[in-house]
Motif scaffolding. Sequence first.
Motif, PDB file in Angstrom:
ATOM      1  N   CYS A 293       6.398   8.942   4.465  1.00  0.00           N
ATOM      2  CA  CYS A 293       5.615   7.714   4.590  1.00  0.00           C
ATOM      3  C   CYS A 293       5.302   7.567   6.062  1.00  0.00           C
ATOM      4  CB  CYS A 293       6.403   6.505   4.087  1.00  0.00           C
ATOM      5  SG  CYS A 293       5.576   4.912   4.369  1.00  0.00           S
ATOM      6  N   GLN A 307       0.930   7.902   2.565  1.00  0.00           N
ATOM      7  CA  GLN A 307       2.049   8.666   2.033  1.00  0.00           C
ATOM      8  C   GLN A 307       1.560   9.995   1.478  1.00  0.00           C
ATOM      9  OE1 GLN A 307       2.996   5.226  -0.298  1.00  0.00           O
ATOM     10  NE2 GLN A 307       5.079   5.175   0.467  1.00  0.00           N
ATOM     11  N   ARG A 309       1.807  13.236  -1.433  1.00  0.00           N
ATOM     12  CA  ARG A 309       1.633  13.252  -2.883  1.00  0.00           C
ATOM     13  C   ARG A 309       2.946  13.056  -3.633  1.00  0.00           C
ATOM     14  NH1 ARG A 309      -3.439  15.037  -4.187  1.00  0.00           N
ATOM     15  NH2 ARG A 309      -2.774  15.427  -6.330  1.00  0.00           N
ATOM     16  N   LYS A 311       5.271  10.917  -3.036  1.00  0.00           N
ATOM     17  CA  LYS A 311       5.509   9.487  -3.168  1.00  0.00           C
ATOM     18  C   LYS A 311       7.000   9.173  -3.350  1.00  0.00           C
ATOM     19  CE  LYS A 311       3.888   5.281  -3.307  1.00  0.00           C
ATOM     20  NZ  LYS A 311       5.193   4.606  -3.411  1.00  0.00           N
ATOM     21  N   GLN A 349       1.314  -1.594  -2.346  1.00  0.00           N
ATOM     22  CA  GLN A 349       2.126  -0.395  -2.178  1.00  0.00           C
ATOM     23  C   GLN A 349       1.228   0.829  -2.377  1.00  0.00           C
ATOM     24  OE1 GLN A 349       6.108  -0.471  -4.019  1.00  0.00           O
ATOM     25  NE2 GLN A 349       5.619  -2.530  -4.760  1.00  0.00           N
ATOM     26  N   MET A 351      -0.374   4.288  -3.140  1.00  0.00           N
ATOM     27  CA  MET A 351      -0.034   5.438  -3.956  1.00  0.00           C
ATOM     28  C   MET A 351      -0.491   6.722  -3.238  1.00  0.00           C
ATOM     29  SD  MET A 351       1.612   4.360  -6.640  1.00  0.00           S
ATOM     30  CE  MET A 351       2.405   3.162  -5.569  1.00  0.00           C
ATOM     31  N   HIS A 352      -0.438   7.857  -3.930  1.00  0.00           N
ATOM     32  CA  HIS A 352      -0.588   9.127  -3.226  1.00  0.00           C
ATOM     33  C   HIS A 352      -2.004   9.393  -2.721  1.00  0.00           C
ATOM     34  CE1 HIS A 352      -2.091  10.648  -7.118  1.00  0.00           C
ATOM     35  NE2 HIS A 352      -2.602  11.648  -6.429  1.00  0.00           N
ATOM     36  N   ASP A 354      -3.919   6.782  -1.542  1.00  0.00           N
ATOM     37  CA  ASP A 354      -4.291   5.563  -0.824  1.00  0.00           C
ATOM     38  C   ASP A 354      -3.924   5.577   0.660  1.00  0.00           C
ATOM     39  OD1 ASP A 354      -5.154   4.365  -3.230  1.00  0.00           O
ATOM     40  OD2 ASP A 354      -3.099   3.691  -3.668  1.00  0.00           O
ATOM     41  N   GLN A 367      -7.823  -1.476   1.302  1.00  0.00           N
ATOM     42  CA  GLN A 367      -7.242  -0.439   0.458  1.00  0.00           C
ATOM     43  C   GLN A 367      -8.245   0.695   0.299  1.00  0.00           C
ATOM     44  OE1 GLN A 367      -5.853  -2.248  -3.193  1.00  0.00           O
ATOM     45  NE2 GLN A 367      -4.998  -4.018  -2.116  1.00  0.00           N
ATOM     46  N   SER A 369      -9.149   4.680  -0.752  1.00  0.00           N
ATOM     47  CA  SER A 369      -8.736   5.792  -1.603  1.00  0.00           C
ATOM     48  C   SER A 369      -9.456   7.064  -1.164  1.00  0.00           C
ATOM     49  CB  SER A 369      -9.079   5.499  -3.067  1.00  0.00           C
ATOM     50  OG  SER A 369      -8.913   6.659  -3.860  1.00  0.00           O
TER      51      SER A 369
END
Length: 378
Positions: A293, A307, A309, A311, A349, A351-352, A354, A367, A369
């Motif tokens: 992270c 982060q 992949r 996670k 939170q 994710m992989h 983001d 956010q 992606s």
Amino acid sequence: MCRLFALTSRDPVSPMRAIDALNVMKEGHDGSGVGLFLSGLGGPWEELKEYPILSGIFTEDGLVQVFDYMAKKGFQSKFSVTFKPDIEPPVGTPKRGTYASIAYKVPDDWKGLTKEQADRNLVQTRLNLRAMGEEGGDIMVFSFWPDTIMIKEVGDPLAIAEYLKLDREELYARHILAQGRQNTNYAINLYACHPFFIEGISTMTNGENTAFVPIREYLMSRGVTGYQGYQSDSEVFTHIAHFATRKLGLDISSYKHVITPMNDEEMADHPDREFLVSLKRSCRKLIIDGPNCVIGCLPDGSMFMAQDRKKLRPGVVGGNPELGIYGFSSEICGLNAAIPDRDRTKDFQPMHLDTAIVGPDCREVLQCSQKDPLRLRH
């Protein structure tokens, strides 16, 4: 394991807010050290934004060497904040000399330089001073950059904060990165302590980078001043962020396209697929192997979290836009301690795919992606 906590605020705040958050997460780190990155400085530094600040720890002889070296190079000291503890250090913390942050006016003969040339000179000056102190330990330099202070020490974060009186007004800042734990993969060394820094970019990491060696070798082959040292496998994350934004011209939302590129299936219908395939191929040696992270801060004060992949290292971002403050935390309990007055339903939170970004205006969590269209850095 490490624990990370970062704050970004429209108004300067005490670094103790970040230290207290680390203390709440104490069960998740071993208390062996603390590192702080501070920018957007308040107090007496408000009128000194243009002057690079030399941050480090120095013996009396080390300070003499620094003053002599800087004077010979044409630097003029404009303001300094120094602290020499008059009490015994906490158990496990070495007794050192003076913790100092010194603002300098750059040499007159730098006036004709481009910004890129001047920036490179600042990095080289830091490296020269670091090299001067490596044999005897009289000089330890963590940063030399405008509007930036870095503090690192071995020991429990809360005990170190009390020992160094980190609640002083001259250390209030708008952007704070704090990590609890020294690097335990290698010998204990303050240069291995997160956060890491280069040219206004700082990052810290919770995790392990098993792809460290090929990444280090690739970075060192780029001919960029400052891509060296590497006492920690996590320092490369800072330099990859620098390479992606300063050398490749990417926005930080595209940082993950370098460190964790999408697979062919994920890229199949992406509007920038052709570019991403080329980027993945040319930067393949910068692909990380986690779990990691990463939390970082950019020169404009934007803060981000990303982060890998796997996670397997958690992270959460949340805050209060009305108060103008956001936190980035390894655990929700740290965020709760630092910013209890917030709408917790809006915590994010990543994710992989983001990246979470909060701009210097501290109004929202952006956010991003990897599925989104690319944005070039302004």
